[in-house]
Each structure stands twice: as structure tokens, then as C-alpha cells.
Design an enzyme around this catalytic site. Structure first.
Site, short mmCIF file in Angstrom:
data_model
loop_
_atom_site.label_atom_id
_atom_site.label_comp_id
_atom_site.label_asym_id
_atom_site.label_seq_id
_atom_site.Cartn_x
_atom_site.Cartn_y
_atom_site.Cartn_z
CD GLU A 5 -27.08 2.70 7.06
OE1 GLU A 5 -25.88 2.44 6.91
OE2 GLU A 5 -27.52 3.51 7.90
CG ASP A 18 -17.92 1.17 7.19
OD1 ASP A 18 -19.07 0.76 6.96
OD2 ASP A 18 -17.57 1.69 8.28
CG ASP A 66 -24.59 5.27 4.11
OD1 ASP A 66 -25.84 5.30 4.00
OD2 ASP A 66 -23.99 5.77 5.07
N GLY A 79 -20.96 5.83 17.68
CA GLY A 79 -20.37 6.52 18.83
C GLY A 79 -20.82 5.88 20.14
CG ASN A 116 -20.19 -2.25 10.69
OD1 ASN A 116 -20.11 -3.45 10.47
ND2 ASN A 116 -20.40 -1.36 9.75
CB THR A 158 -16.44 4.55 18.76
OG1 THR A 158 -17.14 5.24 17.71
CG2 THR A 158 -16.18 5.52 19.88
P1 13P Z 1 -19.05 2.87 16.10
O1 13P Z 1 -18.06 3.96 15.83
O2 13P Z 1 -20.17 3.30 16.95
O3 13P Z 1 -18.39 1.62 16.56
O4 13P Z 1 -19.71 2.52 14.68
C1 13P Z 1 -18.89 1.96 13.69
C2 13P Z 1 -19.61 1.74 12.41
O5 13P Z 1 -20.79 1.51 12.38
C3 13P Z 1 -18.81 1.76 11.18
O6 13P Z 1 -19.57 1.53 10.05
#
Ligand code: 13P
Length: 287
Positions: free
Chosen positions: A135, A83, A105, A183, A232, A235
Site C-alpha cells: 500500500e 488483510d 501495510d 468506514g 475491500n 463495514t
Molecule cells: P470498509 O470498512 O470501509 O469497508 O473498508 C474495508 C477495508 O478496506 C478492509 O481492508
């Protein structure tokens, strides 16, 4: 079983549902994702960031996920994915370790640089049978900017650029920005689904929505309708883990200092979050 991320996403897109790409950081979160997917009979993607590779050792965390996927869930398709790879070097490193799916990315670069490096990554990876997510647009991070100051039009994926980007680079999946943010509860109130529909019309590949920890069923369904095949989630996992751990520590009682019990509780809390997300993404029963 280890499965191709592209295959998992393509099946989801054709089937009108989405899968979760859950970020792991350690043994407990990995086992929670694997067990959650197994109990829900759902395909799943387990993803590892560059920072987690630094924290755990890339080879170790990759092999931990691979072992768990093969040993504990041999009947469930599980994709392992890098990721937010931010450089060509980290992509090379991930591929050398064994990753068969990576994200490059370049979203913070100017369009021409993002396109050029993403294409270079795709050429390198495809030659080795590795799939690539690119992305376009910006998904802001919590704390990076005052959300109320964000000029969302500048952050969002431009549908015309997206078509050009997908065709020129040859990526296998595209991460989009339609008002989502990394987040909790920090994205703007209403995602731009008209924009998503336009992107979906002009590009024939699966779309990934980052920052989906706080996306509930209504938004999720609307995004899937407009071509999103993958959400995804990072958090929400960390919050479930920490809430459980804090609670266990505060009420230690008979748990004492047994780390297996303290961390085992956190693992189980993450598993419940994963199962809840799988349910709203609609991938339960699809494995
Ligand atoms: P969150 O932390 O908002 O769930 O986002 C995770 C993310 O997009 C990882 O690539």
C-alpha cells in the site's frame, strides 16, 4: 475452490470488472460470503485481518475459510488473503499457517521504510509462492482524524512514487489512496480519478481500493475504468450483521434463545449485502 488472488485480480483487470474482497470475522460471515459468491457465480476474496486472527485464532479462522471454500463452493474461485499485515512477523505467521496471499501495510511509514520492508516481505513471500499486496498513500480510518481536517493531498498515492514502489518491491497488487476512507460515508466527496488514471498508466498491476463499503455503482464503474480490480468491504458486512441481529433480538418472539436462528438471520443479511456488492462490482457470472 481455493484460487490464487493474483489470478483472480488479473482476470478481473483484463475482463474490465472488479471483485470484492470481503472481511470475515466468524463462521456466519464466512458462510455468507461463500454462499453469496456461489449464488452469484462470482470469484471472490475472503480476507482476514491481524485483529481477527487474534480474536479467533489465526489457524482456526484460516482453516474455517479454507474448509468452507473447498466444501461449499468447490466450483467458485476463492482467494484467502491476510488483510493489513502491519509487521514482518505477522506475515511470517500467516505464511506458516497457509495463507497464499498477504498484504503488508507499511502505508503509515515514511516512503523509504515502506519500500524497504515491503521488498523484504516480497522476497520472503515470493520464495514460498505467496502473493503480496502493498500500500502506498494513506486510507484514513473512521475516528482516526477529523475528516474535515484531513490534508487529502498528503494522504493520496503519488503516481511517480507508485511506479518506483511497484518496480522496486515487485508486489503483485497495489492498494491506492485516491480519497477513499475506511468506514461509512466518511471519504471526501469526489475521489481523485485523474490521479487513479495516472497511476494506472505508469503501473501494470491490479489495484485494490480499500474502504469500499459505501461505494455505489457510479464511482465503482469509474474506478474500474481506471484500473481498480478489487474493492475491500468490511463495514457494510458488520452493519448488515448487526442490523439483523438487533432486529431479531428486539422481535425475538418465536426465535426465543435459539442462537442458530438469531445468527442465521444475520448470516443471511450479510449474504444479501455480498450479493449486492458483487453485482455492482460486475463479477457476477464470472466464475
Ligand atoms: P470498509 O470498512 O470501509 O469497508 O473498508 C474495508 C477495508 O478496506 C478492509 O481492508
Amino acid at each position: 475452490m481455493i484460487a490464487s488472488v493474483k489470478e483472480i485480480l488479473t482476470k478481473a483487470k483484463e475482463g474490465g470488472y472488479a471483485v470484492g474482497a470481503f472481511n470475515t470475522v466468524n463462521l456466519e460471515t464466512t458462510r455468507a460470503i461463500v454462499e453469496g459468491a456461489k449464488e452469484m457465480r462470482s470469484p471472490v476474496i475472503i480476507q482476514i485481518t491481524e485483529k481477527v486472527m487474534e480474536y479467533s485464532g489465526g489457524r482456526l479462522i484460516y482453516n474455517l475459510v479454507k474448509n468452507d471454500a473447498e466444501f461449499y463452493a468447490s466450483e467458485i474461485p476463492i482467494g484467502i488473503h491476510l488483510d493489513h499485515g502491519k509487521s514482518f512477523e505477522i506475515i511470517q505467521r500467516a505464511v506458516a499457517i497457509g495463507f497464499t496471499s498477504v498484504m503488508y501495510d507499511g502505508s503509515r511509514k515514511v516512503f523509504s521504510d515502506n519500500l524497504e520492508i515491503t521488498k523484504k516481505v516480497v522476497d520472503f513471500c515470493h520464495e514460498k509462492g505467496v502473493e503480496v499486496q502493498g500500500e502506498l498513500g494513506n486510507v484514513p480510518y473512521l475516528g482516526e482524524a477529523q475528516m474535515e481536517d484531513i490534508d487529502w493531498d498528503k494522504y493520496m498515492t503519488d503516481p511517480a512514487q507508485a511506479k518506483n514502489f511497484v518496480e522496486e518491491t515487485g508486489i503483485d497488487a497495489l492498494a491506492v489512496a485516491i480519497g477513499n476512507a475506511h468506514g461509512f460515508l466518511k471519504e471526501r466527496a469526489e475521489p481523485d480519478f485523474d490521479r487513479m488514471a495516472m497511476i494506472n498508466k505508469s503501473c501494470q498491476l491490479p489495484f485494490v481500493l480499500h474502504g469500499a463499503s459505501d461505494w455505489e455503482s457510479g464511482r465503482v464503474a469509474e474506478a474500474i475504468k481506471n484500473g481498480v480490480s478489487c474493492f475491500n468491504v468490511a463495514t457494510a458486512i458488520q452493519i448488515a450483521f448487526m442490523n439483523s441481529l438487533i432486529n431479531s433480538v428486539n422481535n425475538q418472539g418465536e426465535l426465543g434463545f435459539d442462537l442458530r436462528k438469531l445468527l442465521g438471520g444475520a448470516r443471511d443479511a450479510v449474504k444479501e449485502t455480498v450479493k449486492y456488492k458483487i453485482k455492482i462490482f460486475g463479477s457476477d457470472g464470472k466464475a
